[in-house]
Design a protein around this motif. Structure first.
Motif, PDB file in Angstrom:
ATOM      1  N   LYS A   1      17.399  52.315  -0.664  1.00  0.00           N
ATOM      2  CA  LYS A   1      17.583  50.886  -0.415  1.00  0.00           C
ATOM      3  C   LYS A   1      18.961  50.418  -0.886  1.00  0.00           C
ATOM      4  N   GLU A   2      19.340  50.871  -2.073  1.00  0.00           N
ATOM      5  CA  GLU A   2      20.660  50.507  -2.610  1.00  0.00           C
ATOM      6  C   GLU A   2      21.766  50.989  -1.682  1.00  0.00           C
ATOM      7  N   SER A   3      21.616  52.216  -1.178  1.00  0.00           N
ATOM      8  CA  SER A   3      22.650  52.803  -0.335  1.00  0.00           C
ATOM      9  C   SER A   3      22.812  52.034   0.965  1.00  0.00           C
TER      10      SER A   3
ATOM     11  N   GLU B   1      22.852  55.257 -10.963  1.00  0.00           N
ATOM     12  CA  GLU B   1      22.991  54.690  -9.624  1.00  0.00           C
ATOM     13  C   GLU B   1      24.162  53.713  -9.582  1.00  0.00           C
ATOM     14  N   ASN B   2      24.326  52.954 -10.636  1.00  0.00           N
ATOM     15  CA  ASN B   2      25.395  51.962 -10.688  1.00  0.00           C
ATOM     16  C   ASN B   2      26.756  52.614 -10.517  1.00  0.00           C
TER      17      ASN B   2
ATOM     18  N   PHE C   1      27.468  53.610  -6.760  1.00  0.00           N
ATOM     19  CA  PHE C   1      27.785  52.521  -5.840  1.00  0.00           C
ATOM     20  C   PHE C   1      28.928  51.636  -6.323  1.00  0.00           C
TER      21      PHE C   1
ATOM     22  N   ASN D   1      14.266  53.491  -4.111  1.00  0.00           N
ATOM     23  CA  ASN D   1      15.223  52.422  -4.417  1.00  0.00           C
ATOM     24  C   ASN D   1      16.668  52.879  -4.224  1.00  0.00           C
ATOM     25  N   LEU D   2      16.903  54.164  -4.432  1.00  0.00           N
ATOM     26  CA  LEU D   2      18.247  54.705  -4.230  1.00  0.00           C
ATOM     27  C   LEU D   2      18.638  54.585  -2.757  1.00  0.00           C
TER      28      LEU D   2
ATOM     29  N   THR E   1      21.724  49.075   1.847  1.00  0.00           N
ATOM     30  CA  THR E   1      22.034  47.653   1.658  1.00  0.00           C
ATOM     31  C   THR E   1      23.501  47.458   1.304  1.00  0.00           C
ATOM     32  N   ASN E   2      23.999  48.276   0.376  1.00  0.00           N
ATOM     33  CA  ASN E   2      25.411  48.170  -0.006  1.00  0.00           C
ATOM     34  C   ASN E   2      26.335  48.503   1.158  1.00  0.00           C
TER      35      ASN E   2
ATOM     36  N   ALA F   1      24.526  59.486  -2.630  1.00  0.00           N
ATOM     37  CA  ALA F   1      23.209  58.843  -2.753  1.00  0.00           C
ATOM     38  C   ALA F   1      22.082  59.873  -2.683  1.00  0.00           C
TER      39      ALA F   1
END
Length: 324
Positions: free
Chosen positions: A99-101, A4-5, A8, A96-97, A103-104, A283
């Motif tokens: 959420k990360e997408s 994931e890191n 993003f 969570n993927l 949010t970023n 994502a």
């Protein structure tokens, strides 16, 4: 395996292409529906060396198949639709993927959510279950850490009072609303907002006559007293969103890319011309990152894009597009 890191933290077109090809190889091997689709097109996955070699899965497959690399889903998002219509379902293996997408992407376009009061006028989405948009906005409201933030359904008078209060104290605010509900709001009261971003998403949902984006934005700008209307472009089948800060020109976060395909030949891409919208959303790691939508648009030289309408043959569904 891509992390994931890495998704993003894309810094260049070369990074994007390299990760996109790796994800394609992973999805070809691990998502049976996508593998079968590629095989039917006689795509040799080992010969894919560019994003332009990658087959794009028609978005309708989300209505008829489970598109996932896992037998376990943490969440299932579903599209809105007319009564009796078949809904798209997006099986989410890793929430969570998502959420990360979002949010970023929000941080990239607007900054930290805690810099804003976030108000949501999304009645047609709140009235059903499984909305990915409601999930996203609910999380952003929580991240705003402001007790003034919240959802509004039919309590329009309360929202009017809240907007006037926040304007009076000069508080930076985002009002995200489905188009017809924003029109309902300014019919109740007009505003002169200097500290509020008005962001539309979704169409009329059968509540009003559809109108072209330019006409809609002209009415909203006048009613809210703002210089521009922002827009959010996302859909059930994606885990990323593009945003417009005005004039209907959208930009993607670094892990998302829009291409256009020939309207007469779905397997051929076109440049600087109106075509069907193909989306690469990295994502979508656990479903499919390469989606051929039913939207029509144009990609500009700087990779921003415009939405111009929909294919006539497509059915009506809960996508944030104006019909031209």
């Amino acid at each position: 395996m891509i992390t994931e890191n890495e998704i993003f933290n894309i810094k260049s077109p070369q990074d994007f292409e390299s990760i996109a090809i790796d994800i394609f190889q992973y999805q070809y091997k691990n998502i049976p529906v996508y593998q079968n689709f590629c095989n039917l097109l006689n795509c040799n996955h080992q010969s894919v060396k560019s994003i332009f070699d990658i087959p794009f899965l028609p978005i309708q497959f989300f209505k008829s198949h489970i598109i996932s690399d896992s037998n376990i889903s943490e969440n299932i998002f579903s599209s809105s639709g007319t009564t009796g219509s078949v809904l798209s379902k997006h099986y989410i293996a890793n929430t969570n993927l998502y959420k990360e997408s979002f949010t970023n992407a929000f941080n990239q376009f607007f900054g930290n959510p805690n810099e804003y009061v976030i108000l949501a006028l999304l009645p047609s989405y709140l009235e059903r279950e499984g909305s990915s948009l409601v999930y996203m906005v609910n999380e952003l409201i929580a991240k705003s850490e402001n007790p003034e933030s919240g959802f509004y359904l039919n309590n329009i008078e309360e929202l009017i009072e809240k907007l006037n209060k926040l304007e009076a104290i000069g508080k930076q605010t985002i009002l995200l609303g489905v188009s017809y509900a924003l029109l309902d709001l300014i019919e109740k009261q007009s505003f002169q907002l200097k500290h509020t971003i008005i962001m539309e998403t979704g169409g009329m949902k059968g509540r009003r006559k559809e109108m072209v984006k330019e006409e809609l934005h002209t009415i909203l700008k006048k009613g809210f007293g703002v210089r521009s209307i922002y827009s959010e472009y996302g859909m059930t089948e994606l885990l990323s969103q593009a945003y417009s800060t005005g004039e209907g020109i959208y930009k993607c976060p670094p892990w998302m890319k829009v291409l256009t395909r020939d309207t007469e030949d779905a397997l051929s891409l076109v440049k600087s011309a109106t075509g069907g919208i193909n989306i690469i959303d990295l994502a979508n790691y656990h479903s499919c990152s390469f989606i051929a939508t039913q939207d029509l648009g144009k990609v500009n030289d700087d990779e921003s894009f415009e939405i111009l309408g929909r294919f006539d043959v497509s059915d009506i569904r809960g996508c944030n597009l104006m019909v031209q």
